[in-house]
Design an enzyme around this catalytic site. Sequence first.
Site, short mmCIF file in Angstrom:
data_model
loop_
_atom_site.label_atom_id
_atom_site.label_comp_id
_atom_site.label_asym_id
_atom_site.label_seq_id
_atom_site.Cartn_x
_atom_site.Cartn_y
_atom_site.Cartn_z
CD1 TRP A 89 -2.64 -1.83 0.56
CD2 TRP A 89 -1.49 -2.23 2.44
NE1 TRP A 89 -3.04 -3.04 1.06
CE2 TRP A 89 -2.35 -3.31 2.21
CE3 TRP A 89 -0.66 -2.26 3.57
CZ2 TRP A 89 -2.43 -4.42 3.05
CZ3 TRP A 89 -0.74 -3.36 4.41
CH2 TRP A 89 -1.60 -4.41 4.15
CG HIS A 90 4.36 1.58 1.17
ND1 HIS A 90 5.49 1.01 1.72
CD2 HIS A 90 3.43 1.60 2.17
CE1 HIS A 90 5.26 0.69 2.98
NE2 HIS A 90 4.02 1.04 3.27
CE1 TYR A 91 -2.31 1.67 -2.66
CE2 TYR A 91 -2.66 4.04 -2.76
CZ TYR A 91 -3.04 2.78 -2.31
OH TYR A 91 -4.14 2.65 -1.50
CG HIS A 92 5.07 6.60 -4.87
ND1 HIS A 92 5.25 5.31 -4.43
CD2 HIS A 92 6.08 6.84 -5.73
CE1 HIS A 92 6.33 4.79 -4.99
NE2 HIS A 92 6.85 5.70 -5.80
#
Length: 601
Positions: free
Chosen positions: A535-538
């Site tokens: 869940w570390h999308y950017h």
Amino acid sequence: MALVGAGKLVFCLVLCLLNSHSRSQGKEDIWEFRYPFIKRASSFSSSSPSPSPSSSSFTSPPSGGNINAYDYIIVGGGTAGCPLAATLSQNFSVLLLERGGVPFSNANVSFLRNFHIALADTSPTSASQAFVSTDGVINARARVLGGGSCINAGFYTRASSSFIEKMGWDAKLVEESYPWVEKQIVHRPKLAPWQRAVRDSLLDVGVSPFNGFTYDHIYGTKIGGTIFDRFGLRHSAAELLASANPHKLTVLVHATVQKIVFQKTRKQPKAVGVIFKDEKGDQHQALLVNRPGSEIILSCGAIGTPQMLLLSGIGPKAELEKLNIPVVLDNKFVGKGMADNPMNAIFVPTNRPVKQSLIQTVGITKKGVYIETSSGFGQSNDSIHCHHGIMSAEIGQLSTIPPKQRTPEAIRAYIKSKKNLPHEAFRGGFILEKIANPISTGKLRLNNTNVDDNPSVTFNYFKHPYDLQRCVDGIRLATRIVQSEHVTNYTKCNKETLEKILGMSVRANVNLVPKHANDTKSIEQFCKDTVITIWHYHGGCRVGKVVSPEYNVLGIHGLRVVDGSIFNESPGTNPQATVMMMGRYMGMKILRDRLGREAGI
């Protein structure tokens, strides 16, 4: 067979597997005295008659005396939006609009033991909204006041000094902003036995030195902070609102912003308000005060912010016209450069009871690989023998079955067989291997004009060969940890071969990516077939392409972005600390730019 069952089901700690209905709407009196400014969206009285959602402009922004006009409208009460709103409210009127509900009375959000249940809840009132990227990877985005800090694994660690420098941030203000967050909601974890075993194994395989407990991002092995206290209670970004000026802040929950509205009488379009709907489906408009410096600030996250820009008419002209969205500004870069840090997990079974733990120990290598770990299973009575929801192992199991055979009967049969699994089958831990700063990027585009629906997101995991090579290096390191003396002494299990270790994880079916016959023999294929998210999308609104170095939307007056969509890389091993700090930092910077150096103190 028990090991296979454990591999399939214990993966829920990483992949949000269990389904339980959220209880987020009850007992508001427990918290409302501390947050009197939080209200339901239906309580809002629009400053003028509500427009149609298709309306795209206002002709006359309100004057400074309008009681329902604000100096700042922040869209998104998440990890960045809450500290930003609390800070700006010290000197100016702020309206914070959050599409989800409050987290304070939601047991699935509040308790560590229910971490996986909140993530797997697919009901309309859930704190998380599931989505699957076009890559076939199961993911989630927050839908609750406090944002991702309400549904994550709680790990708190700062960004590296090089990241701060690349962002062009004022180092002194950064050093003031991190502690502002830490003093309110961050704790030192009590290290779980599994975490100690992995810590010692990391040091044995060369991820050194041991840096002890620290928030800092430095090479070696360390123990980081957590937003879970010693009772297992979560303290999210929503609690940072307690630092707000209650007389200048209004927070509306269940307020779903549908679009930004612009005044087009200038050379550049000017953002002057937003249209949102409340929990009853009624339309409202909120407006900015007509004075210099007033802004709409998007803090909807890496998925929500580019989606909101596109819905508001800012993006690639051809894509907008295809959906009959009036074009406010043609910008081909909106939604481009989406990235996610690919992660692969290795399941480690144990022959002894294991205490539940989320991320506490982390190894930061010089090869661009991070090693983290978790253990155990939810302690809730509903955690094991229940229907686990469409985003859980059922769908992973069914991904091996041809689509026409994925019948309701097949689902029921799988659920029934799972209910007979003994509690002991859920014993185990995970070694999590994550790639830092992936080169591979993708894109986000709209599927339709309904803001409640997820956009289409592609991350292109491992498209660049360097990302794949780092995954191979990381998996090799992770398997050495699994085979280490510290881990085997803890698990009371025999040292297994590499192929058997990988095989247990492959059979868990943690995504919708087709599996291959050689995925336990080829580490490259294992990486591709078992890729998951942390869940570390950017990305999607990158600096120089969509926003300026001050995060103002290029070509638009009075519109700014403050969230992870502006990042080229995810900060630190886990971004929440830096995203919360960024909310405080940008709030202070905006105040100082407007009022001078002593503003907001």
